[in-house]
Scaffold this motif. Structure first.
Motif, PDB file in Angstrom:
ATOM      1  N   ASP A 147      33.069  39.411  31.905  1.00  0.00           N
ATOM      2  CA  ASP A 147      32.742  40.388  33.440  1.00  0.00           C
ATOM      3  C   ASP A 147      33.001  39.478  34.591  1.00  0.00           C
ATOM      4  OD1 ASP A 147      30.884  42.248  32.767  1.00  0.00           O
ATOM      5  OD2 ASP A 147      29.195  41.612  33.356  1.00  0.00           O
ATOM      6  N   LEU A 148      33.416  40.046  35.525  1.00  0.00           N
ATOM      7  CA  LEU A 148      34.166  40.127  36.663  1.00  0.00           C
ATOM      8  C   LEU A 148      33.734  40.146  38.027  1.00  0.00           C
ATOM      9  CD1 LEU A 148      36.630  40.563  35.073  1.00  0.00           C
ATOM     10  CD2 LEU A 148      38.182  40.966  37.040  1.00  0.00           C
ATOM     11  N   GLU A 149      32.341  38.768  38.724  1.00  0.00           N
ATOM     12  CA  GLU A 149      31.694  39.026  39.895  1.00  0.00           C
ATOM     13  C   GLU A 149      32.733  38.979  40.899  1.00  0.00           C
ATOM     14  OE1 GLU A 149      27.780  37.856  37.106  1.00  0.00           O
ATOM     15  OE2 GLU A 149      28.901  36.369  38.813  1.00  0.00           O
ATOM     16  N   ALA A 202      42.555  43.369  35.293  1.00  0.00           N
ATOM     17  CA  ALA A 202      41.011  44.006  36.192  1.00  0.00           C
ATOM     18  C   ALA A 202      41.342  42.964  37.482  1.00  0.00           C
ATOM     19  CB  ALA A 202      39.899  44.183  35.210  1.00  0.00           C
ATOM     20  N   GLU A 203      42.144  42.278  36.638  1.00  0.00           N
ATOM     21  CA  GLU A 203      41.448  40.711  37.903  1.00  0.00           C
ATOM     22  C   GLU A 203      42.570  41.205  38.400  1.00  0.00           C
ATOM     23  OE1 GLU A 203      40.225  37.068  35.076  1.00  0.00           O
ATOM     24  OE2 GLU A 203      42.030  37.321  34.287  1.00  0.00           O
ATOM     25  N   GLY A 245      40.169  31.904  44.208  1.00  0.00           N
ATOM     26  CA  GLY A 245      40.059  32.167  45.526  1.00  0.00           C
ATOM     27  C   GLY A 245      38.662  31.499  46.340  1.00  0.00           C
ATOM     28  N   THR A 246      39.589  31.379  47.291  1.00  0.00           N
ATOM     29  CA  THR A 246      38.025  30.375  48.061  1.00  0.00           C
ATOM     30  C   THR A 246      37.271  31.816  48.669  1.00  0.00           C
ATOM     31  OG1 THR A 246      39.452  28.630  48.158  1.00  0.00           O
ATOM     32  CG2 THR A 246      37.255  28.539  48.752  1.00  0.00           C
ATOM     33  N   ARG A 302      45.094  41.067  44.472  1.00  0.00           N
ATOM     34  CA  ARG A 302      45.776  42.134  45.374  1.00  0.00           C
ATOM     35  C   ARG A 302      45.045  42.130  46.365  1.00  0.00           C
ATOM     36  NH1 ARG A 302      50.794  45.571  42.394  1.00  0.00           N
ATOM     37  NH2 ARG A 302      51.171  44.393  40.279  1.00  0.00           N
ATOM     38  N   LEU A 303      43.949  42.539  46.455  1.00  0.00           N
ATOM     39  CA  LEU A 303      43.128  42.895  47.657  1.00  0.00           C
ATOM     40  C   LEU A 303      42.944  41.848  48.028  1.00  0.00           C
ATOM     41  CD1 LEU A 303      41.014  45.631  45.770  1.00  0.00           C
ATOM     42  CD2 LEU A 303      42.958  45.761  47.747  1.00  0.00           C
ATOM     43  N   GLY A 304      42.918  40.026  47.380  1.00  0.00           N
ATOM     44  CA  GLY A 304      42.673  38.794  48.378  1.00  0.00           C
ATOM     45  C   GLY A 304      41.081  38.514  48.017  1.00  0.00           C
ATOM     46  N   LEU A 305      40.383  39.148  47.449  1.00  0.00           N
ATOM     47  CA  LEU A 305      39.387  38.856  46.836  1.00  0.00           C
ATOM     48  C   LEU A 305      38.554  37.870  45.974  1.00  0.00           C
ATOM     49  CD1 LEU A 305      38.171  43.246  46.941  1.00  0.00           C
ATOM     50  CD2 LEU A 305      38.032  41.257  49.288  1.00  0.00           C
TER      51      LEU A 305
END
Length: 425
Positions: A336-338, A306-307, A129-130, A312-315
């Motif tokens: 880690d997901l940041e 987790a990703e 995502g951007t 799905r939330l577009g984050l």
């Protein structure tokens, strides 16, 4: 917990691994404690054998009329009994000392984990995502929430002190919606079984997942000797404590949405504004119990689960591999997901997925038996956030904020919000 036999055979490997974690060498100390315990066990066995033999010799001496020898043997037996009467206590003390020392040694990092001192040495795997651009200066979540009139820190301080938040109205509903959305995705699509677990646990559960004894200051203890869970990893992983599982039933995948409680003992002065670092927060936790051959593949799968929530939330987010100096105590490898926070203009952790190997299983005595094998093996455990609800709420508020102060609700959450499309003051 590490295997003392492995440490005896690989002292240099242990100290090299600890050096990667910026920890002091421990092999010599552990081996010395183990040698003292093993020598004591050997002395006890010799004393028991001699006591039994001497008792028979007394009967023989008495039968032959050799009273002098019989009396000497009786004195010897009395001395042996005196030694053995205290030997059991000493043996327990020596075992406890070794176990305590082992319980404070972190896990061994996998060979492909980047070596580093702290978070600055973590390695980015990829970005997804951007980050959005705004025609205005983006605000932080607490500014948005207070302007909406649905995020109140002053009232939380009156109720409980610092690092608590009172949410109301649609923001409170959005927090609930996020948790329900995550649980539904993980159970209906990702193959996890939902479990409702206690949020109060015994010492043994926290020892099993290695929060105790080393990290007691990070926890909240009740007056009756129980503890509030810092994460649902604790009760979920301990569901198999003491069990011998059938290998055919692995992997076991479970998930829970629970409140979590942390003292944030080491967070003085960090993230004091807003709800980024709280004493109480909601989190969806994923736990997998696998065999030793599947655990690394399971780590990739869990991280992908987790990703998927963030996608799905577009984050916008990035996935990083933690270096040896930034990994958790029980972990052999951690991703880690940041998530991107426009108000802070940076990425912040929202999920951590770790493979622990048999480190926790040894503490819990959780094993499995393969068909055709006589001796059971220790299971491998994994845990990951799927994801932290409060931080996800922050990310949604900041990434979906509007110039007028409202917050657009991501489409996937609208069914959980009664069709509401936007949160307004």
């Amino acid at each position: 917990m590490l295997d003392i036999k492995w440490i005896r055979e690989n002292p240099q490997k242990l100290d090299e691994a600890l050096a990667k974690r910026n920890a002091e060498p421990q092999a010599e100390k552990l081996i010395a404690l183990d040698l003292e315990r093993r020598n004591h066990v050997s002395h006890v066995q010799v004393a028991q054998e001699r006591r039994n033999a001497a008792s028979k010799e007394i009967a023989q001496a008495m039968a032959s009329g050799d009273t002098e020898r019989a009396e000497a043997l009786k004195s010897e037996v009395a001395e042996l009994k005196t030694f053995l009467s205290t030997a059991e206590t000493k043996g327990k003390d020596l075992t406890a000392a070794l176990d305590d020392a082992l319980s404070r040694i972190p896990n061994i990092p996998l060979d492909d984990v980047p070596v580093g001192r702290d978070e600055k040495d973590n390695v980015e795997r990829y970005k997804v995502g951007t980050p959005p651009s705004f025609p205005f200066e983006p605000k932080q979540h607490f500014e948005i929430g207070e302007k909406l009139g649905q995020m109140d820190f002053d009232r939380a301080v009156k109720l409980s002190g610092a690092r608590f938040t009172v949410l109301s109205g649609q923001l409170a509903r959005l927090e609930r919606a996020l948790g329900q959305f995550m649980i539904d995705v993980h159970t209906l699509e990702h193959g996890y079984r939902e479990v409702s677990v206690p949020v109060l646990v015994r010492d043994s559960a926290l020892f099993g997942t290695a929060q105790l004894p080393k990290f007691a200051e990070d926890l909240f203890e009740t007056t009756d000797g129980r503890w509030l869970i810092p994460t649902a990893e604790v009760p979920l992983t301990n569901l198999v404590a003491g069990d011998i599982l059938d290998a055919k039933k692995l992997p076991i995948r479970v998930t829970a949405l629970t409140p979590c409680f942390r003292s944030e003992a080491g967070a003085a002065g960090r993230d004091t504004r807003g709800m980024l670092r709280q004493h109480q927060f909601w989190k969806v936790e994923m736990v997998s119990i696998t065999d030793e051959d599947s655990s690394l593949d399971e780590l990739e799968r869990m991280t992908g689960c987790a990703e998927d929530i963030l996608k799905r939330l577009g984050l916008p987010f990035r996935t990083i591999t933690l270096c040896t100096g930034d990994m958790g105590f029980s972990s052999r490898k951690t991703y880690d997901l940041e998530v991107w926070l426009p108000g802070q203009n940076t990425y912040r952790e929202i999920s951590s997925c770790s493979v622990c190997g048999d480190f926790q299983a040894r503490r819990m005595n959780a094993r499995y038996r393969k068909e055709g094998e006589k001796s059971p093996r220790f299971v491998h455990t994994l845990n990951g956030s799927g994801v932290a609800v409060g931080r996800c709420l922050i990310a949604v508020m900041e990434n979906y904020q509007q110039k007028d102060g409202s917050v657009v609700i991501p489409e996937v959450l609208r069914p959980y919000m009664g069709g509401l499309e936007r949160i307004e003051a």
